[in-house]
Design an enzyme around this catalytic site. Structure first.
Site, PDB file in Angstrom:
ATOM      1  N   GLN A 196       0.852  -1.184   0.000  1.00 12.11           N
ATOM      2  CA  GLN A 196       0.000   0.000   0.000  1.00 12.11           C
ATOM      3  C   GLN A 196       0.889   1.236   0.000  1.00 12.11           C
ATOM      4  O   GLN A 196       1.927   1.253   0.670  1.00 12.11           O
ATOM      5  CB  GLN A 196      -0.900   0.002   1.240  1.00 12.11           C
ATOM      6  CG  GLN A 196      -1.826  -1.204   1.348  1.00 12.11           C
ATOM      7  CD  GLN A 196      -3.011  -1.140   0.406  1.00 12.11           C
ATOM      8  OE1 GLN A 196      -3.275  -0.116  -0.219  1.00 12.11           O
ATOM      9  NE2 GLN A 196      -3.718  -2.248   0.279  1.00 12.11           N
ATOM     10  N   ASP A 232      -1.245 -14.822  -4.340  1.00 13.98           N
ATOM     11  CA  ASP A 232      -1.033 -13.633  -5.170  1.00 13.98           C
ATOM     12  C   ASP A 232      -0.418 -14.138  -6.467  1.00 13.98           C
ATOM     13  O   ASP A 232       0.200 -15.206  -6.498  1.00 13.98           O
ATOM     14  CB  ASP A 232      -0.088 -12.641  -4.471  1.00 13.98           C
ATOM     15  CG  ASP A 232      -0.171 -11.236  -5.070  1.00 13.98           C
ATOM     16  OD1 ASP A 232      -0.825 -10.373  -4.461  1.00 13.98           O
ATOM     17  OD2 ASP A 232       0.407 -11.010  -6.157  1.00 13.98           O
ATOM     18  N   ASP A 247      -8.972  -8.551  -1.599  1.00 16.18           N
ATOM     19  CA  ASP A 247      -8.416  -7.194  -1.786  1.00 16.18           C
ATOM     20  C   ASP A 247      -7.902  -7.083  -3.220  1.00 16.18           C
ATOM     21  O   ASP A 247      -6.704  -6.962  -3.443  1.00 16.18           O
ATOM     22  CB  ASP A 247      -7.280  -6.990  -0.762  1.00 16.18           C
ATOM     23  CG  ASP A 247      -6.699  -5.585  -0.794  1.00 16.18           C
ATOM     24  OD1 ASP A 247      -7.284  -4.699  -1.445  1.00 16.18           O
ATOM     25  OD2 ASP A 247      -5.647  -5.374  -0.163  1.00 16.18           O
ATOM     26  N   CYS A 261     -10.468  -1.039  -4.209  1.00 15.64           N
ATOM     27  CA  CYS A 261      -9.809   0.230  -4.560  1.00 15.64           C
ATOM     28  C   CYS A 261     -10.480   0.844  -5.779  1.00 15.64           C
ATOM     29  O   CYS A 261      -9.948   1.760  -6.392  1.00 15.64           O
ATOM     30  CB  CYS A 261      -8.318   0.021  -4.793  1.00 15.64           C
ATOM     31  SG  CYS A 261      -7.941  -1.173  -6.072  1.00 15.64           S
ATOM     32  N   TYR A 288      -5.537 -12.170  -2.777  1.00 18.65           N
ATOM     33  CA  TYR A 288      -4.816 -11.012  -3.326  1.00 18.65           C
ATOM     34  C   TYR A 288      -3.910 -10.460  -2.225  1.00 18.65           C
ATOM     35  O   TYR A 288      -4.044  -9.313  -1.803  1.00 18.65           O
ATOM     36  CB  TYR A 288      -5.776  -9.930  -3.806  1.00 18.65           C
ATOM     37  CG  TYR A 288      -6.836 -10.409  -4.773  1.00 18.65           C
ATOM     38  CD1 TYR A 288      -6.625 -10.343  -6.153  1.00 18.65           C
ATOM     39  CD2 TYR A 288      -8.044 -10.933  -4.310  1.00 18.65           C
ATOM     40  CE1 TYR A 288      -7.603 -10.773  -7.041  1.00 18.65           C
ATOM     41  CE2 TYR A 288      -9.025 -11.367  -5.188  1.00 18.65           C
ATOM     42  CZ  TYR A 288      -8.804 -11.274  -6.548  1.00 18.65           C
ATOM     43  OH  TYR A 288      -9.776 -11.697  -7.411  1.00 18.65           O
TER      44      TYR A 288
HETATM   45  N1  SAH Z   1      -3.610  -7.308   0.208  1.00 19.25           N
HETATM   46  C1  SAH Z   1      -2.359  -6.740  -0.230  1.00 19.25           C
HETATM   47  C2  SAH Z   1      -2.266  -6.489  -1.737  1.00 19.25           C
HETATM   48  C3  SAH Z   1      -3.419  -5.809  -2.397  1.00 19.25           C
HETATM   49  S1  SAH Z   1      -3.116  -5.206  -4.021  1.00 19.25           S
HETATM   50  C4  SAH Z   1      -2.056  -5.482   0.539  1.00 19.25           C
HETATM   51  O1  SAH Z   1      -2.897  -4.940   1.253  1.00 19.25           O
HETATM   52  O2  SAH Z   1      -0.924  -5.006   0.456  1.00 19.25           O
HETATM   53  C5  SAH Z   1      -3.719  -6.443  -5.055  1.00 19.25           C
HETATM   54  C6  SAH Z   1      -2.800  -7.629  -5.207  1.00 19.25           C
HETATM   55  O3  SAH Z   1      -3.477  -8.554  -6.061  1.00 19.25           O
HETATM   56  C7  SAH Z   1      -1.455  -7.351  -5.859  1.00 19.25           C
HETATM   57  O4  SAH Z   1      -0.436  -7.841  -5.016  1.00 19.25           O
HETATM   58  C8  SAH Z   1      -1.511  -8.177  -7.171  1.00 19.25           C
HETATM   59  O5  SAH Z   1      -0.262  -8.764  -7.506  1.00 19.25           O
HETATM   60  C9  SAH Z   1      -2.520  -9.223  -6.857  1.00 19.25           C
HETATM   61  N2  SAH Z   1      -3.311  -9.816  -7.968  1.00 19.25           N
HETATM   62  C10 SAH Z   1      -3.693  -9.241  -9.125  1.00 19.25           C
HETATM   63  N3  SAH Z   1      -4.500 -10.070  -9.813  1.00 19.25           N
HETATM   64  C11 SAH Z   1      -4.641 -11.207  -9.055  1.00 19.25           C
HETATM   65  C12 SAH Z   1      -5.369 -12.422  -9.225  1.00 19.25           C
HETATM   66  N4  SAH Z   1      -6.110 -12.653 -10.305  1.00 19.25           N
HETATM   67  N5  SAH Z   1      -5.292 -13.335  -8.237  1.00 19.25           N
HETATM   68  C13 SAH Z   1      -4.543 -13.115  -7.129  1.00 19.25           C
HETATM   69  N6  SAH Z   1      -3.833 -11.975  -6.923  1.00 19.25           N
HETATM   70  C14 SAH Z   1      -3.876 -11.039  -7.882  1.00 19.25           C
END
Ligand code: SAH
Length: 477
Positions: free
Chosen positions: A310, A360, A408, A435, A339
């Protein structure tokens, strides 16, 4: 001009909008007085000219302006502000001189309390567009903001070029153009990121380091990324280059390390594609260690150059607190952290859960997540590389029935396959961190087949921008 999200939103929305008259005769360059009624999801002012929608960048609700038409579309007009006749009491002077031309500063001319109200309204606008079940009675809580809504961004990711007179510049593009604006200062960046960034620019100039020339596809350094870990002060610098050979790198490294002891990691990423994507596949260590360490909620996190974190560490803690509150775990429950990035959410709740699993798509982030679990002595979590839409159904098929699920996703929202898997598995506790209110509202249409929306809590992760983050608490229907 391309139709943007906000314009699409209004084209499809059929609520709270006067009946449209589409055959209004109007020409580019035409001027007329206009009263601004609301702000669209990208922060532009919205008014009506003879019942036709008009989008005006930079205009605020209740302002009276003279609009000058810049584009005529069948369903809406775009206009610029020719003159501001009656300014809004919420209008303030932007701190950054370039705020009106560079993307990502859409609300800098709006007083902060009004920014927070706007972010709640953006959620409402999205709900009005997609109309998920019961949306009129959702509890939309007031946005959680910052005390000081500046100097929060932990990462500066600036393009590096030479200007007409051959000087190195580093910054962001002018909106809808390929003109790079040199950002010597930036009110939303943590001072530590700008301090290092400007030091790098000066050194690159002094050492005559080759910079990328987009037009000819020549030159070396395309992008410089500076990320600071707010909890430790550690700084990582990444040079994204078109090729591996980097002639002045040894001198550059020595000088950087001497001038900025806070830089503990210097990396090079190689991207030789003609693309607007920042990162190439290969990342090399140039000096120091490959990861910097952040501290969030008392936990330690090692971060690879490419791992998502973030951007606002101060609000991240509040966002996660809201997510945990919404999840309302009791001991002995199993959780999926979908995610997961570097595992920041899952690791923060591991103490309250029996088992946490996460995934992820970025392998480096998943490796970081598993390493971060060890680093913090947490043994009941496990992270896997893969998409949420493939990994979650796999776990379910293997008989793992989570009590709680937290998602997320990126701005694109949830994959349809994943929504179906959620509707099938119906975890008792479910929280969605979004987001992007548009994709959230769209996903809610399906999710509300099985879940009630208990409340939506917006959290301002990106003050001065139109970006909006929200935590949704569901209860099973
Ligand atoms: N929860 C974490 C990251 C959120 S951002 C935090 O709060 O820091 C969203 C994340 O989703 C990113 O790390 C991205 O690499 C991942 N992502 C994108 N598409 C995805 C998918 N289809 N399945 C799993 N993760 C994914």
């Amino acid at each position: 001009m391309k139709t943007n999200q906000s314009q699409k939103q209004y084209q499809h929305s059929n609520n709270h909008r006067p009946r449209q008259q589409r055959d209004v005769k109007v020409e580019i360059g035409q001027r007329f007085p206009l009263t601004i009624k609301r702000m669209g999801i990208n922060g532009e002012g919205i008014g009506y000219f003879k019942r036709k929608l008009v989008f005006v960048k930079g205009a605020l609700p209740n302002e009276v302006i003279v609009a000058e038409v810049t584009d005529v579309k069948p369903r809406f007009l775009t206009a610029k502000m020719h003159r501001l006749k009656i300014p809004s009491p919420d209008r303030v002077k932007p701190r950054d001189s370039y705020a009106e031309e560079v993307g990502g500063f859409e609300l800098e001319h709006l007083a902060y309390p009004a920014q927070l109200a706007f972010k709640r309204d953006v959620v409402l606008q999205s709900l009005e567009k997609y109309q998920p079940k019961g949306y009129r009675s959702y509890n939309l809580k007031p946005t959680i903001g910052m005390d000081n809504p500046y100097e929060y961004r932990n990462k500066a990711q600036f393009q590096v070029r030479r200007d007409e007179s051959g000087h190195v510049i580093a910054g962001l593009y002018q909106e809808r153009s390929h003109h790079l604006v040199d950002l010597a200062t930036c009110s939303v960046q943590m001072p530590a990121t700008m301090h290092v960034m400007r030091g790098i620019v000066a050194l690159m100039e002094e050492l005559d380091v080759s910079t990328y020339d987009e037009k000819h596809g020549t030159g070396l350094v395309r992008t410089v990324v500076v990320r600071v870990a707010a909890g430790t002060g550690e700084v990582q610098v990444v040079f994204v280059t078109t090729e591996a050979p980097f002639p002045q790198k040894n001198t550059l490294i020595k000088r950087l390390q001497a001038a900025f002891p806070e830089i503990v990691s210097i990396m090079q990423n190689i991207n030789n594609e003609k693309t607007s994507l920042i990162w190439g596949e290969e990342t090399r260590l140039l000096a120091g260690k490959p990861k910097i360490r952040e501290v969030l909620n008392g936990l330690q996190f090692n971060l690879s150059a490419r791992a998502f974190l973030q951007l606002n560490p101060y609000q991240t803690v509040r966002l996660y607190d809201e997510a945990l509150k919404a999840l309302d775990l009791s001991a002995n429950e199993t959780v999926i952290d979908a995610y997961s990035g570097v595992g920041t959410i899952g690791l923060s709740i591991a103490h309250a859960a029996k088992e946490v699993r996460g995934m992820d798509i970025i392998k480096d982030a998943v490796d970081d997540a598993n390493e971060n679990a060890k680093l913090n002595g947490i043994s009941n979590v496990h992270y896997e590389t893969g998409t949420a839409e493939s990994v979650i159904p796999k776990w379910l098929a293997e008989g793992f029935k989570p009590d709680a699920l937290i998602v997320d996703p990126p701005r694109t929202g949830l994959d349809d396959g994943l929504i179906n898997a959620i509707l099938d598995a119906k975890p008792k506790k479910f929280v969605y961190i979004s987001c992007n209110p548009s994709t959230l509202a769209k996903d809610l249409v399906k999710l509300t087949q099985q879940y009630h929306v208990d409340y939506i809590q917006s959290v301002d992760m990106m003050p001065q921008t139109a970006r909006c983050e929200a935590v949704v608490k569901f209860t099973r229907a």
